[in-house]
Design a protein around this motif. Sequence first.
Motif, PDB file in Angstrom:
ATOM      1  N   SER A  89      18.785   6.347   1.756  1.00 38.85           N
ATOM      2  CA  SER A  89      19.379   7.308   0.661  1.00 38.85           C
ATOM      3  C   SER A  89      19.316   5.725  -0.339  1.00 38.85           C
ATOM      4  O   SER A  89      20.087   5.158  -0.213  1.00 38.85           O
ATOM      5  CB  SER A  89      20.771   6.747   1.254  1.00 38.85           C
ATOM      6  OG  SER A  89      22.203   7.688   0.701  1.00 38.85           O
ATOM      7  N   ASN A  91      20.787   5.905  -4.424  1.00 41.39           N
ATOM      8  CA  ASN A  91      22.222   7.287  -5.236  1.00 41.39           C
ATOM      9  C   ASN A  91      22.104   6.199  -6.433  1.00 41.39           C
ATOM     10  O   ASN A  91      21.819   5.030  -6.954  1.00 41.39           O
ATOM     11  CB  ASN A  91      23.333   6.258  -4.392  1.00 41.39           C
ATOM     12  CG  ASN A  91      23.231   6.869  -3.088  1.00 41.39           C
ATOM     13  OD1 ASN A  91      23.772   8.179  -2.597  1.00 41.39           O
ATOM     14  ND2 ASN A  91      23.171   5.887  -2.265  1.00 41.39           N
ATOM     15  N   TYR A 103      25.223  12.430 -10.556  1.00 39.30           N
ATOM     16  CA  TYR A 103      24.615  11.589  -9.476  1.00 39.30           C
ATOM     17  C   TYR A 103      23.481  12.332  -8.362  1.00 39.30           C
ATOM     18  O   TYR A 103      23.520  13.319  -8.620  1.00 39.30           O
ATOM     19  CB  TYR A 103      26.461  11.250  -8.330  1.00 39.30           C
ATOM     20  CG  TYR A 103      26.081  10.568  -7.547  1.00 39.30           C
ATOM     21  CD1 TYR A 103      24.937  10.154  -6.798  1.00 39.30           C
ATOM     22  CD2 TYR A 103      27.203  11.439  -6.423  1.00 39.30           C
ATOM     23  CE1 TYR A 103      25.211   9.523  -5.923  1.00 39.30           C
ATOM     24  CE2 TYR A 103      27.452  10.581  -4.843  1.00 39.30           C
ATOM     25  CZ  TYR A 103      26.487  10.097  -4.657  1.00 39.30           C
ATOM     26  OH  TYR A 103      26.203   9.495  -3.863  1.00 39.30           O
ATOM     27  N   SER A 105      20.250  11.454  -5.605  1.00 34.00           N
ATOM     28  CA  SER A 105      20.904  11.408  -4.335  1.00 34.00           C
ATOM     29  C   SER A 105      19.358  11.168  -3.739  1.00 34.00           C
ATOM     30  O   SER A 105      18.728  12.941  -3.275  1.00 34.00           O
ATOM     31  CB  SER A 105      22.171  12.088  -3.362  1.00 34.00           C
ATOM     32  OG  SER A 105      21.554  11.628  -1.780  1.00 34.00           O
ATOM     33  N   GLN A 107      17.075  11.352  -0.514  1.00 31.73           N
ATOM     34  CA  GLN A 107      16.713  10.577   0.405  1.00 31.73           C
ATOM     35  C   GLN A 107      15.579  10.969   1.442  1.00 31.73           C
ATOM     36  O   GLN A 107      15.147  11.937   0.824  1.00 31.73           O
ATOM     37  CB  GLN A 107      17.544  11.563   1.306  1.00 31.73           C
ATOM     38  CG  GLN A 107      19.774  12.263   0.939  1.00 31.73           C
ATOM     39  CD  GLN A 107      19.925  10.862   0.948  1.00 31.73           C
ATOM     40  OE1 GLN A 107      19.517  10.288   2.750  1.00 31.73           O
ATOM     41  NE2 GLN A 107      21.352   9.416   0.108  1.00 31.73           N
ATOM     42  N   SER A 130      24.272  16.372   2.724  1.00 23.43           N
ATOM     43  CA  SER A 130      23.805  15.914   2.143  1.00 23.43           C
ATOM     44  C   SER A 130      24.534  16.847   0.272  1.00 23.43           C
ATOM     45  O   SER A 130      25.178  16.228   0.023  1.00 23.43           O
ATOM     46  CB  SER A 130      22.531  15.258   1.465  1.00 23.43           C
ATOM     47  OG  SER A 130      22.008  14.718   2.300  1.00 23.43           O
ATOM     48  N   LEU A 134      28.193  15.638  -1.871  1.00 21.97           N
ATOM     49  CA  LEU A 134      27.702  15.259  -3.106  1.00 21.97           C
ATOM     50  C   LEU A 134      29.028  16.009  -3.381  1.00 21.97           C
ATOM     51  O   LEU A 134      29.411  15.365  -4.408  1.00 21.97           O
ATOM     52  CB  LEU A 134      27.098  15.291  -3.695  1.00 21.97           C
ATOM     53  CG  LEU A 134      25.454  15.057  -3.552  1.00 21.97           C
ATOM     54  CD1 LEU A 134      24.416  15.300  -4.156  1.00 21.97           C
ATOM     55  CD2 LEU A 134      26.213  13.802  -4.360  1.00 21.97           C
TER      56      LEU A 134
END
Length: 144
Positions: A89, A91, A103, A105, A107, A130, A134
Amino acid sequence: MKYTCSIDIDKPIEEVIRLFDNPDNLKYWQPGLLSYEHISGTPGQPGARAKLHYKMGKRDIEMIETVVKRDLPHEFTGTYETNGVVNISKNIFEPINEKRTRYTSEQEFKLSGFMKIMGWLMPGSFQKESDKYLKQFKEFVESK
């Protein structure tokens, strides 16, 4: 399996990072989390390990977090391992302006055994989870 999702948060990056970087806050945006226990290394630093215990529906899930990269306020990457799943992950945090933060992410899931079948049958469920986290993180940060 790899995918990316992102969300814009109506708070400055400094505040987003302050709330993200405190494991005591995980319970506010990951409601299935029952406990977070530091195992080894310097907490939050590369190489540090922690045990996370979740209740997801009727299942108890225990996973091990290993911090891979810590370059806050820009990036925090970790691996999360449990039976049949290794999740990498990444970020990423970017200021949009003085009052907003994006933000993102990224994955990656490496699945084996039964979880490989689940990933093949229901690949969208991983991204849906996910996206949910968020959104919950955004709501938590914006409520502060």
